[in-house]
Design an enzyme around this catalytic site. Structure first.
Site, mmCIF file in Angstrom:
data_model
loop_
_atom_site.group_PDB
_atom_site.id
_atom_site.type_symbol
_atom_site.label_atom_id
_atom_site.label_comp_id
_atom_site.label_asym_id
_atom_site.label_seq_id
_atom_site.Cartn_x
_atom_site.Cartn_y
_atom_site.Cartn_z
ATOM 1 N N GLU A 7 0.819 -1.216 0.000
ATOM 2 C CA GLU A 7 0.000 0.000 0.000
ATOM 3 C C GLU A 7 0.848 1.259 0.000
ATOM 4 O O GLU A 7 0.455 2.286 -0.529
ATOM 5 C CB GLU A 7 -0.934 0.004 1.213
ATOM 6 C CG GLU A 7 -1.790 1.248 1.300
ATOM 7 C CD GLU A 7 -2.961 1.090 2.241
ATOM 8 O OE1 GLU A 7 -3.426 2.121 2.753
ATOM 9 O OE2 GLU A 7 -3.416 -0.038 2.460
ATOM 10 N N LYS A 8 2.023 1.151 0.624
ATOM 11 C CA LYS A 8 2.871 2.330 0.748
ATOM 12 C C LYS A 8 4.329 1.888 0.831
ATOM 13 O O LYS A 8 4.612 0.713 1.086
ATOM 14 C CB LYS A 8 2.472 3.148 1.972
ATOM 15 C CG LYS A 8 2.696 2.434 3.274
ATOM 16 C CD LYS A 8 2.144 3.217 4.436
ATOM 17 C CE LYS A 8 0.673 2.918 4.601
ATOM 18 N NZ LYS A 8 0.126 3.490 5.835
ATOM 19 N N ASP A 103 -2.879 -2.686 3.118
ATOM 20 C CA ASP A 103 -3.110 -2.764 4.553
ATOM 21 C C ASP A 103 -4.265 -3.725 4.841
ATOM 22 O O ASP A 103 -5.171 -3.881 4.013
ATOM 23 C CB ASP A 103 -3.444 -1.375 5.112
ATOM 24 C CG ASP A 103 -2.194 -0.537 5.368
ATOM 25 O OD1 ASP A 103 -1.086 -1.082 5.233
ATOM 26 O OD2 ASP A 103 -2.330 0.658 5.699
ATOM 27 N N ASP A 105 -7.228 -4.030 5.777
ATOM 28 C CA ASP A 105 -8.563 -3.501 6.039
ATOM 29 C C ASP A 105 -9.293 -3.316 4.712
ATOM 30 O O ASP A 105 -8.760 -3.604 3.639
ATOM 31 C CB ASP A 105 -8.518 -2.189 6.834
ATOM 32 C CG ASP A 105 -7.779 -1.073 6.125
ATOM 33 O OD1 ASP A 105 -7.445 -1.218 4.927
ATOM 34 O OD2 ASP A 105 -7.528 -0.034 6.764
ATOM 35 N N TYR A 330 -0.819 -3.276 13.461
ATOM 36 C CA TYR A 330 -1.616 -2.392 12.599
ATOM 37 C C TYR A 330 -2.701 -1.670 13.407
ATOM 38 O O TYR A 330 -3.532 -2.316 14.057
ATOM 39 C CB TYR A 330 -2.250 -3.216 11.487
ATOM 40 C CG TYR A 330 -3.069 -2.413 10.506
ATOM 41 C CD1 TYR A 330 -2.459 -1.522 9.631
ATOM 42 C CD2 TYR A 330 -4.452 -2.554 10.460
ATOM 43 C CE1 TYR A 330 -3.203 -0.799 8.724
ATOM 44 C CE2 TYR A 330 -5.209 -1.826 9.551
ATOM 45 C CZ TYR A 330 -4.584 -0.949 8.690
ATOM 46 O OH TYR A 330 -5.327 -0.223 7.807
ATOM 47 N N ARG A 332 -5.264 0.590 12.502
ATOM 48 C CA ARG A 332 -6.602 0.961 12.008
ATOM 49 C C ARG A 332 -7.545 -0.249 12.064
ATOM 50 O O ARG A 332 -8.170 -0.629 11.083
ATOM 51 C CB ARG A 332 -6.512 1.508 10.583
ATOM 52 C CG ARG A 332 -5.656 2.758 10.470
ATOM 53 C CD ARG A 332 -5.434 3.133 9.008
ATOM 54 N NE ARG A 332 -4.471 4.205 8.880
ATOM 55 C CZ ARG A 332 -4.778 5.498 8.829
ATOM 56 N NH1 ARG A 332 -6.035 5.875 8.893
ATOM 57 N NH2 ARG A 332 -3.846 6.413 8.710
#
Length: 689
Positions: A7-8, A103, A105, A330, A332
């Protein structure tokens, strides 16, 4: 070649660090010695196309053009990250195996899936895409995750749910914001009236609470205490409170409080100097199990109470603990549970905690790793689990104060799982005096168990969540002498205690987050309230902090100390909208439907088509209504829209992770060249990177 798409960059580097060495770093990707490659997105590389991409006429804001409903949705590359999309295009073409490493989610799933789809991956290659779920950036945890790859097809419902959410936000925010901004100009309001699927009902909660406080009329009420002792004692040594009978109801309010002063004094006079008798005495041994682990919302609520941190500050601090320091998993997450397989990590995690924060267990029993609390529950864990410490050891002196506080807070909650239940005796007593019923109760600790970890004055056990294991006792309990059923007592005095009803309190970060996670308490329709699950909520763990911050940026609310109070603009907007748009009922049901999509219980079309019809109806209502509540109200200063905001004439581009579509929909006025929303799916990039 296997290509991991993270994701990043930070996650990409963490994955690459455990692949075969040596690593070869290039612009936008890293190649391992075995030929596998790791690349990354930078948040969302794609965004929803603006309205004028569908039809040039949407460059101007006109009520007759609404609602805008794309027949075929379009995603466009984000200009600032187009080069990284080009890197991925080349790598995806070369790779024979792809791994979605977004991520863990809903948004993380969609973020990578939409890139894979945009780059034209089809057939067997698409069917064989795998999913990597990384919730801990330490090398040992990443290695474990690499050994547990799953088929990406398992997560199609999660991705579909995220897609439905982003498009719902775009449709609702785009059309409602344009409609009310256009109508607002008719009464002289010169600002943009941002309306969002989630932000507006939250604003409605704040406005209604403020008005309830402003209109509150205090009234006195009366309680009667009997000060008692054994008949052989000269001084009272405990007290009991009068419980009015049914005959007293005409003199009481709906909450059972006595409003008649004369009645209270009559009772007090009648019992003074009289004998009393214990008619009921029950002593029960009770247990409180350890509180569940933290989800993001429960941590934000607790940290707001304990440390005075805003929801955004907690999220940002946790993100630093996760990405920079690798001390927590993580953040979130909406889960408060762990999979049972993680019990194997407990020795290493507890050792790390005791090394990092030895003060947590100083002077108390050691954690017992043979205990398995209710937090370990496979059935309540899917893509991500609760926020817990990692196995990493570090010097907390290198952290900021907020980082150290939150780490220790998360660590304490984890350690609590390895302590026995808190055990206490609770005694409830009923006493008859002159035909009246009086009650009292007391509590005696037998074994502190997990409460050893929490100072007696700490609010840590009151974590604001639905799990009441950590909710404390709720009231001060008396200390009682030794009593027996049938015992005769003496009432030395009956005392009237005059009190005054108190208005509700203004929302704070903690109470607003609590409202967002338990929104059924604020749902007005009885039937809708029944249908909402205990896990209902507005927004997601990842977006709630941003939604609150968005209200501040829009100039709809301000802070007064810890209190969050609506501005005149916020009040005017709520009073201009139809009630359904300002109540949480509709949005809470949408959230429930989105969750049902992720659980394969509802189809995408079954959610979207009713939503389109609803938006069309709301736009028609807006066109027929002049928002007089905004007449004479001055638009907030430009700075309230956030750093780097441009004027409305040039188009406002400020937005946050949560509600990005709504913010961007509100970012242009009717005179702009590029009106309206950038997209709903831009949520991740703006806050995370």
């Amino acid at each position: 070649m296997r290509l991991y798409i993270a994701e990043k960059p930070s996650l990409g580097r963490a994955i690459a660090d455990v692949l075969p060495k040596p690593l070869k770093k290039a612009e936008g990707f890293i190649t391992a010695a075995n030929g596998d490659c790791v690349s990354w997105c930078i948040g969302h590389l794609l965004e929803q196309a603006e309205p004028d991409a569908y039809d040039d006429k949407y460059k101007s804001w006109r009520i007759e053009d609404l609602p805008i409903v794309p027949e075929k949705w379009q995603l466009k590359p984000k200009p600032k990250t187009r080069s990284q999309l080009t890197v991925l295009r080349k790598l995806v073409k070369q790779a024979n195996e792809l791994v979605n490493a977004g991520d863990p989610d809903r948004e993380g799933q969609l973020l990578v899936d939409e890139v894979i789809s945009h780059l034209g991956v089809k057939g067997d290659k698409l069917a064989k895409v795998q999913r990597l779920l990384v919730s801990d950036l330490n090398p040992s945890a990443v290695k474990r995750a690499l050994g547990q790859l799953r088929s990406n097809r398992e997560f199609v419902p999660l991705s579909t749910s995220a897609l439905a959410r982003s498009r719902a936000d775009w449709l609702y925010g785009m059309n409602m914001t344009r409609a009310y901004t256009i109508q607002g100009k008719k009464v002289g309001y010169q600002g943009v009236l941002s309306v969002g699927r989630v932000q507006t009902p939250i604003l409605g909660l704040i406005v209604r609470r403020d008005e309830e406080i402003a209109n509150f009329q205090p009234k006195p009420f009366y309680e009667v205490l009997a000060h008692l002792s054994d008949v052989n004692e000269s001084e009272p040594n405990f007290s009991a409170k009068w419980q009015p009978s049914k005959a007293c109801e005409p003199y009481m309010d709906e909450d059972g409080r006595v409003l008649a002063k004369g009645l209270a004094h009559n009772v007090a006079g009648r019992i003074t100097g009289q004998q009393a008798k214990i008619t009921k005495l029950e002593c029960k041994t009770k247990k409180q199990n350890p509180p569940l682990l933290y989800s993001l919302s429960s941590l934000q609520i607790d940290a707001a109470k304990r440390f005075g941190l805003s929801a955004k500050a907690v999220l940002d601090t946790c993100q630093s603990l996760y990405e920079k320091h690798k001390l927590i998993t993580y953040p979130r997450s909406d889960s408060r549970h762990l999979p049972k397989e993680q019990l194997a990590l407990a020795p290493a995690v507890t050792q790390a905690i005791c090394a990092n924060a030895p003060q947590l267990t100083q002077g108390i029993d050691s954690p017992d790793l043979s205990l398995v609390s209710k937090a370990w529950n496979d059935s309540k864990v899917d893509a991500h689990h609760a926020i817990v410490p990692t196995e990493k050891k570090a010097n907390l002196a290198s952290l900021t104060r907020d980082e150290a506080n939150l780490y220790q807070h998360i660590a304490r909650q984890y350690l609590a799982q390895f302590y026995p239940a808190y055990v206490y005796d609770e005694t409830q007593v009923e006493i008859a005096i002159q035909g009246g019923r009086f009650t009292t109760k007391a509590k005696v600790d037998k074994s502190l168990g997990w409460k050893q970890l929490f100072p007696a004055s700490s609010s840590a056990v009151k974590n604001g969540a639905k799990d009441d294991a950590a909710s404390g006792d709720g009231e001060e309990l008396a200390k009682l002498p030794k009593l027996t059923r049938g015992q005769v007592l003496f009432c030395h005095q009956g005392e009237v205690v005059e009190k005054v009803t108190q208005p509700p309190k203004h929302f704070t970060d903690a109470t607003l987050l609590s409202a967002m996670t338990g929104i059924s308490r604020y749902v007005s329709d009885a039937e809708i309230k029944k249908t909402l699950k205990e896990t209902d909520g507005l927004g997601t763990e990842a977006t709630r902090a941003g939604i609150i911050e968005l209200l501040f940026k829009r100039g709809f609310v301000v802070r007064s100390g810890k209190a969050i109070i609506a501005t005149e603009v916020g009040k005017g907007l709520v009073h201009s909208l139809p009630e359904s748009a300002t109540l949480p009922d509709m949005t809470a049901l949408w959230e429930q439907s989105l969750d049902a999509i992720s659980q394969k219980q509802l189809r995408y079309d079954s959610f979207m088509q009713p939503l389109v019809n609803q938006v069309s109806h709301l736009v028609s209502q807006a066109a027929a209504h002049i928002p007089t509540a905004l007449q004479g109200v001055k638009a907030p200063a430009k700075k309230s829209w956030g750093k780097g905001a441009k004027t409305a004439r040039k188009g406002r581009k400020s937005y946050s992770k949560s509600g990005a579509s709504n913010a961007k929909a509100a970012s242009k006025t009717s005179t702009t060249k590029k009106p309206a929303s950038k997209r709903a799916t831009a949520k991740k990039a703006t806050v995370k990177n």
